[in-house]
Design a protein around this motif. Structure first.
Motif, PDB file in Angstrom:
ATOM      1  N   LYS A 277      -7.436  -0.225   0.814  1.00  0.00           N
ATOM      2  CA  LYS A 277      -7.258   0.326   2.095  1.00  0.00           C
ATOM      3  C   LYS A 277      -8.041  -0.476   2.425  1.00  0.00           C
ATOM      4  O   LYS A 277      -7.640  -1.371   3.769  1.00  0.00           O
ATOM      5  CB  LYS A 277      -7.329   1.396   2.905  1.00  0.00           C
ATOM      6  CG  LYS A 277      -6.874   1.694   3.656  1.00  0.00           C
ATOM      7  CD  LYS A 277      -6.255   3.830   4.316  1.00  0.00           C
ATOM      8  CE  LYS A 277      -5.956   3.575   5.333  1.00  0.00           C
ATOM      9  NZ  LYS A 277      -6.197   5.214   5.720  1.00  0.00           N
ATOM     10  N   ASN A 278      -9.354  -0.834   2.458  1.00  0.00           N
ATOM     11  CA  ASN A 278     -10.763  -1.322   3.218  1.00  0.00           C
ATOM     12  C   ASN A 278     -10.477  -2.682   2.640  1.00  0.00           C
ATOM     13  O   ASN A 278     -10.185  -3.414   3.052  1.00  0.00           O
ATOM     14  CB  ASN A 278     -12.135  -0.673   2.288  1.00  0.00           C
ATOM     15  CG  ASN A 278     -11.823   0.646   3.146  1.00  0.00           C
ATOM     16  OD1 ASN A 278     -11.763   1.255   4.239  1.00  0.00           O
ATOM     17  ND2 ASN A 278     -12.255   1.696   2.453  1.00  0.00           N
ATOM     18  N   GLU A 279     -10.124  -2.914   1.096  1.00  0.00           N
ATOM     19  CA  GLU A 279     -10.587  -4.388   0.543  1.00  0.00           C
ATOM     20  C   GLU A 279      -9.222  -5.177   1.580  1.00  0.00           C
ATOM     21  O   GLU A 279      -9.764  -6.040   1.895  1.00  0.00           O
ATOM     22  CB  GLU A 279     -10.171  -4.568  -0.549  1.00  0.00           C
ATOM     23  CG  GLU A 279      -9.491  -5.529  -1.294  1.00  0.00           C
ATOM     24  CD  GLU A 279     -11.425  -5.866  -1.531  1.00  0.00           C
ATOM     25  OE1 GLU A 279     -11.413  -6.785  -1.861  1.00  0.00           O
ATOM     26  OE2 GLU A 279     -11.950  -4.811  -2.414  1.00  0.00           O
TER      27      GLU A 279
ATOM     28  N   GLU B   3      -3.708  -0.802   7.838  1.00  0.00           N
ATOM     29  CA  GLU B   3      -4.100   0.040   9.308  1.00  0.00           C
ATOM     30  C   GLU B   3      -3.617   1.282   9.493  1.00  0.00           C
ATOM     31  O   GLU B   3      -2.398   1.063   8.761  1.00  0.00           O
ATOM     32  CB  GLU B   3      -3.832  -1.031  10.445  1.00  0.00           C
ATOM     33  CG  GLU B   3      -4.807  -1.920  10.689  1.00  0.00           C
ATOM     34  CD  GLU B   3      -6.174  -1.465  10.975  1.00  0.00           C
ATOM     35  OE1 GLU B   3      -6.408  -0.008  11.367  1.00  0.00           O
ATOM     36  OE2 GLU B   3      -7.071  -2.045  10.500  1.00  0.00           O
TER      37      GLU B   3
ATOM     38  N   GLU C 271      -8.540   4.293  -1.187  1.00  0.00           N
ATOM     39  CA  GLU C 271      -9.018   4.057  -0.382  1.00  0.00           C
ATOM     40  C   GLU C 271      -9.995   2.673  -0.480  1.00  0.00           C
ATOM     41  O   GLU C 271     -10.304   1.861   0.520  1.00  0.00           O
ATOM     42  CB  GLU C 271     -10.351   5.113  -0.219  1.00  0.00           C
ATOM     43  CG  GLU C 271     -11.307   5.676   0.996  1.00  0.00           C
ATOM     44  CD  GLU C 271     -10.666   5.198   2.016  1.00  0.00           C
ATOM     45  OE1 GLU C 271     -10.665   5.108   3.018  1.00  0.00           O
ATOM     46  OE2 GLU C 271      -9.666   6.204   2.140  1.00  0.00           O
ATOM     47  N   GLY C 272     -10.385   2.187  -1.743  1.00  0.00           N
ATOM     48  CA  GLY C 272     -10.566   1.043  -1.864  1.00  0.00           C
ATOM     49  C   GLY C 272      -9.786  -0.015  -1.598  1.00  0.00           C
ATOM     50  O   GLY C 272     -10.607  -1.018  -0.647  1.00  0.00           O
TER      51      GLY C 272
ATOM     52  N   TYR D 206       1.228  -0.711  -0.025  1.00  0.00           N
ATOM     53  CA  TYR D 206       0.034  -0.262  -0.029  1.00  0.00           C
ATOM     54  C   TYR D 206       0.857   1.436   0.237  1.00  0.00           C
ATOM     55  O   TYR D 206       0.458   2.379  -0.448  1.00  0.00           O
ATOM     56  CB  TYR D 206      -1.197  -0.098   1.397  1.00  0.00           C
ATOM     57  CG  TYR D 206      -1.679   1.490   1.530  1.00  0.00           C
ATOM     58  CD1 TYR D 206      -3.152   1.612   0.074  1.00  0.00           C
ATOM     59  CD2 TYR D 206      -2.008   2.010   2.275  1.00  0.00           C
ATOM     60  CE1 TYR D 206      -3.616   2.255   0.148  1.00  0.00           C
ATOM     61  CE2 TYR D 206      -2.364   2.994   2.617  1.00  0.00           C
ATOM     62  CZ  TYR D 206      -3.670   3.352   1.494  1.00  0.00           C
ATOM     63  OH  TYR D 206      -4.677   4.759   1.759  1.00  0.00           O
TER      64      TYR D 206
ATOM     65  N   GLN E 293      -7.925  -4.277   4.334  1.00  0.00           N
ATOM     66  CA  GLN E 293      -7.715  -4.004   6.456  1.00  0.00           C
ATOM     67  C   GLN E 293      -6.505  -3.590   6.407  1.00  0.00           C
ATOM     68  O   GLN E 293      -5.429  -4.664   7.417  1.00  0.00           O
ATOM     69  CB  GLN E 293      -8.103  -5.220   6.486  1.00  0.00           C
ATOM     70  CG  GLN E 293      -9.422  -5.269   6.135  1.00  0.00           C
ATOM     71  CD  GLN E 293      -9.874  -7.292   7.038  1.00  0.00           C
ATOM     72  OE1 GLN E 293      -8.883  -8.136   7.542  1.00  0.00           O
ATOM     73  NE2 GLN E 293     -10.896  -7.433   6.757  1.00  0.00           N
TER      74      GLN E 293
END
Length: 333
Positions: free
Chosen positions: A327-329, A333, A324-325, A277, A331
């Motif tokens: 990061k959520n997908e 932190e 953003e997607g 990331y 997880q």
């Protein structure tokens, strides 16, 4: 001027046809079709690259452009102090990054390459190339250079289109660069560097469409290992992903396809997603373009630079939505 008879003599071949082709030479010889390439670095670095390819082949990953040795047993010819390599000519088409199936094949191939790279001890007279542990320093240095380039622009009395676009957009990219550095610093990056060091693995470092050649049966070959070095594998994955994503409007489906295809062969550790990331976050393309422009690294025309910075800036919204997607997908932190 390249002296063909020296190439023939040193590699013990007869050249029947020689054609320039995208920065290399296509040769038809008495020993089949070959690729001749002028190398812009020294023999010690070349031996690292040669050793890396041989290591992959010995570990069962033979889909590379293998180097041929000269009559002295070296993987190059020396002509007028210039180094040339001779490798197999790989027939096929460049990988289509708009085609999700071809992208998946490339991702699995990259995973196989990384697996086969493990255990590489470079030849003793070669120069070890490594970026392990360097990325926090590199990111930090590049973030500072945004200000240096801005100061250069401010001193110019005649500002052109590129200068004005740079001044307008620089803070956005500097800010996102800082966030990437923060992500990397709070990750297990150093632990992953230790793993790569212990694994003695390496990365291709330029895994992009023109170095990924698919044959008629969709078998994937990887060429041009000039930049290969010791590195955490997430660098290669992120680099490949960005090259794909910028062509498909940062469609997260392509990122997911790359990760799941890679994981089929060599599953990523949980701690690798944060480092991946951080690399995806860092505005490497923007920095590189500005750096090339302000330090005259390439002689593209004004219009080329202008349109390139414009297209990067136009991606801002898609890129932020993607990050953003992602990061959520995964997880992060």
């Amino acid at each position: 001027m390249m002296r063909e008879f020296e190439i023939e003599r040193q590699f013990d071949i007869k050249i029947e046809t020689l054609k320039a082709n995208k920065g290399v030479y296509y040769l038809k010889t008495n020993k089949g079709e070959k690729c001749l390439k002028k190398i812009n670095y020294g023999p010690q670095k070349l031996l690292f690259v040669y050793g890396a390819k041989e290591h992959l082949i010995n570990n069962g990953f033979n889909a590379v452009d293998k180097y041929f040795l000269n009559i002295e047993g070296e993987p190059y010819a020396l002509v007028n102090e210039d180094l040339y390599t001779l490798s197999e000519w790989i027939e096929g088409r460049e990988c289509d990054f708009h085609n999700i199936d071809e992208v998946k094949i490339a991702a699995r191939t990259l995973a196989m390459l990384h697996e086969a790279s493990k255990g590489y001890d470079p030849p003793e007279n070669s120069k070890l190339k490594s970026d392990l542990g360097r990325w926090t320093h590199l990111m930090s240095k590049r973030i500072k250079s945004f200000d240096k380039m801005r100061d250069m622009v401010r001193k110019r009395s005649n500002k052109n289109e590129f200068d004005l676009l740079y001044l307008k957009s620089m803070e956005f990219y500097k800010d996102i660069g800082r966030k990437a550095l923060k992500t990397l610093e709070s990750s297990e990056y150093i632990r992953l560097c230790d793993i790569a060091q212990n694994d003695k693995s390496f990365c291709h470092h330029d895994f992009t469409y023109h170095n990924i050649i698919l044959d008629e049966e969709n078998k994937c070959h990887v060429i041009d290992f000039d930049y290969c070095k010791r590195e955490v594998r997430t660098f290669d994955i992120s680099n490949f992903m960005i090259k794909v994503l910028k062509r498909v409007n940062w469609d997260i489906n392509f990122a997911n396809a790359i990760i799941s295809s890679y994981n089929e062969v060599s599953p990523l550790l949980d701690i690798e997603y944060k480092v991946l990331y951080a690399y995806l976050q860092f505005p490497q393309r923007y920095w590189r373009l500005a750096n090339r422009y302000y330090y005259n690294e390439v002689n593209w025309g004004q219009n080329t630079f202008g349109s390139k910075i414009e297209s990067i800036i136009n991606e801002q919204e898609d890129m932020l939505k993607f990050l953003e997607g992602f990061k959520n997908e995964y997880q992060v932190e």
